[in-house]
Design a protein around this motif. Structure first.
Motif, PDB file in Angstrom:
ATOM      1  N   LEU A 262       0.809  -1.212   0.000  1.00 51.40           N
ATOM      2  CA  LEU A 262       0.000   0.000   0.000  1.00 51.40           C
ATOM      3  C   LEU A 262       0.847   1.268   0.000  1.00 51.40           C
ATOM      4  CD1 LEU A 262      -2.512  -1.318   2.655  1.00 51.40           C
ATOM      5  CD2 LEU A 262      -3.107  -0.813   0.283  1.00 51.40           C
ATOM      6  N   VAL A 263       2.111   1.113   0.365  1.00 50.00           N
ATOM      7  CA  VAL A 263       3.038   2.253   0.450  1.00 50.00           C
ATOM      8  C   VAL A 263       4.302   1.850  -0.302  1.00 50.00           C
ATOM      9  CG1 VAL A 263       4.147   3.907   1.989  1.00 50.00           C
ATOM     10  CG2 VAL A 263       2.084   2.712   2.746  1.00 50.00           C
ATOM     11  N   PRO A 264       4.352   2.059  -1.609  1.00 50.44           N
ATOM     12  CA  PRO A 264       5.479   1.559  -2.406  1.00 50.44           C
ATOM     13  C   PRO A 264       6.840   2.106  -1.980  1.00 50.44           C
ATOM     14  CG  PRO A 264       3.630   2.142  -3.822  1.00 50.44           C
ATOM     15  CD  PRO A 264       3.279   2.626  -2.459  1.00 50.44           C
ATOM     16  N   ASP A 265       6.900   3.385  -1.587  1.00 51.12           N
ATOM     17  CA  ASP A 265       8.172   3.998  -1.193  1.00 51.12           C
ATOM     18  C   ASP A 265       8.244   4.038   0.330  1.00 51.12           C
ATOM     19  OD1 ASP A 265      10.511   5.393  -0.940  1.00 51.12           O
ATOM     20  OD2 ASP A 265       9.928   7.065  -2.210  1.00 51.12           O
ATOM     21  N   LEU A 266       8.455   2.861   0.931  1.00 50.83           N
ATOM     22  CA  LEU A 266       8.333   2.697   2.381  1.00 50.83           C
ATOM     23  C   LEU A 266       9.675   2.393   3.020  1.00 50.83           C
ATOM     24  CD1 LEU A 266       6.640   2.254   5.013  1.00 50.83           C
ATOM     25  CD2 LEU A 266       6.413  -0.145   4.288  1.00 50.83           C
ATOM     26  N   THR A 267       9.965   3.098   4.112  1.00 53.48           N
ATOM     27  CA  THR A 267      11.055   2.750   5.009  1.00 53.48           C
ATOM     28  C   THR A 267      10.437   2.416   6.361  1.00 53.48           C
ATOM     29  OG1 THR A 267      12.595   4.261   3.893  1.00 53.48           O
ATOM     30  CG2 THR A 267      13.181   3.532   6.111  1.00 53.48           C
ATOM     31  N   LEU A 268      10.665   1.215   6.859  1.00 56.67           N
ATOM     32  CA  LEU A 268      10.062   0.751   8.109  1.00 56.67           C
ATOM     33  C   LEU A 268      11.156   0.505   9.140  1.00 56.67           C
ATOM     34  CD1 LEU A 268       7.695  -0.300   9.831  1.00 56.67           C
ATOM     35  CD2 LEU A 268       7.976  -2.525   8.686  1.00 56.67           C
ATOM     36  N   ILE A 269      11.030   1.157  10.294  1.00 54.66           N
ATOM     37  CA  ILE A 269      12.009   1.031  11.367  1.00 54.66           C
ATOM     38  C   ILE A 269      11.299   0.543  12.632  1.00 54.66           C
ATOM     39  CG2 ILE A 269      13.670   2.228  12.821  1.00 54.66           C
ATOM     40  CD1 ILE A 269      14.555   2.009   9.920  1.00 54.66           C
ATOM     41  N   HIS A 270      11.779  -0.556  13.193  1.00 57.31           N
ATOM     42  CA  HIS A 270      11.250  -1.085  14.446  1.00 57.31           C
ATOM     43  C   HIS A 270      12.001  -0.471  15.624  1.00 57.31           C
ATOM     44  CE1 HIS A 270       9.983  -5.032  12.205  1.00 57.31           C
ATOM     45  NE2 HIS A 270       9.255  -3.978  11.849  1.00 57.31           N
TER      46      HIS A 270
END
Length: 294
Positions: A262-270
């Motif tokens: 749903l968010v093609p340009d995604l950076t995910l940080i835990h």
């Protein structure tokens, strides 16, 4: 002394908001949206750090602290807050900006990114579920459904009477202590109690839940699924950073499943923190934002 100024801004949307500002208006703008049951104080550690290179705005959203508190539930549908956001940017003659949201502020940030890509250039989300995934998991993930039953309780029109009967201090302990280490926010408790005790504040804050169209099924039955869950959902087109406290007891890790589609340009940080990440782990939030922002 705080590292920011607080201004009262009258908006053409019919509300007046207290807005924390810091940094130079000549720098790129970044707007920070808090959630329930907070205020610009959510970002008290973040504002001065971002202001080194950005013009930072952090409003007390409608219904919170000393900002305007319209009387009707309908005054708290998400489109109203998106309208406040755009009007606030217009007031400061800001065309495009980076938008940051936590909790309910994140819900407004998702909606603004989807509906006003002409204004939202970049998006940062902190523990706030994507609207499609949140609604889907409320039907398909019984753990998330159980964790969200508080929303039904918050929609109960008798809740304010209960809060009056136990007192704001007890409500603070019951609402926050389930989600964080009290020692992290002990000094802030008088600030929260002052904000919540403003005339109409508790009802106004709860009206955000009452005005929402999100369906929270009861645990013992499943209503008909919303039609939009079976249709294509528009993608978020902006570069997007999602910072997620993995110890969040209200929003489970299922909120991250399928997010990249749903968010093609995604950076995910835990982050090793609970729901209230901006003040539980401010260093991690600040460092992640600074390294991601241009």
């Amino acid at each position: 002394m705080p590292d920011f100024d607080l201004h009262r801004i009258d908006l053409p949307t019919g509300v007046s908001l207290d807005v924390a500002t810091a940094g130079s208006p000549k720098d790129p703008a970044i707007i920070l949206l808090h959630g329930f049951p907070e205020s610009h104080r959510t970002w008290r550690h973040v504002i001065p750090a971002l202001a080194e290179k950005h013009f930072v705005l952090a409003p007390d959203q409608r219904g919170f602290a000393r900002s305007s508190k319209p009387a009707d539930v309908a005054d708290y549908t998400p489109d109203k807050m998106v309208g406040d956001l755009i009007a606030l940017a217009d007031h400061y003659k800001i065309d495009r900006f980076t938008l940051v949201g936590h909790d309910w502020g994140g819900a407004i940030a998702w909606m603004a990114a989807l509906t006003r890509p002409d204004r939202v250039a970049r998006l940062i989300i902190v523990n706030a579920p994507h609207p499609y995934i949140f609604q889907k998991t409320l039907f398909d993930d019984l753990g998330q459904r159980e964790a969200s039953q508080y929303i039904t309780a918050f929609r109960n029109p008798s809740l304010e009477k209960h809060i009056d009967s136990i007192g704001l201090s007890a409500f603070f302990d019951g609402s926050f202590m389930k989600h964080t280490d009290f020692e992290r926010i002990a000094d802030e408790k008088p600030v929260y109690l002052d904000q919540w005790s403003q005339p109409g504040a508790m009802t106004a804050m709860l009206n955000w839940y009452r005005a929402s169209s999100i369906i929270v099924p009861p645990m013992d039955s499943t209503p008909e699924r919303p039609a939009f869950l079976s249709a294509p959902f528009p993608p978020v087109t902006q570069p997007t950073l999602v910072i997620w406290g993995m110890q969040d007891k209200a929003l489970l890790p299922s909120q991250l499943e399928g997010l990249g589609e749903l968010v093609p340009d995604l950076t995910l940080i835990h982050v090793d923190a609970g729901h209230f990440v901006p003040w539980e782990a401010p260093e991690a939030v600040i460092n992640t934002m600074k390294s991601w922002l241009p």
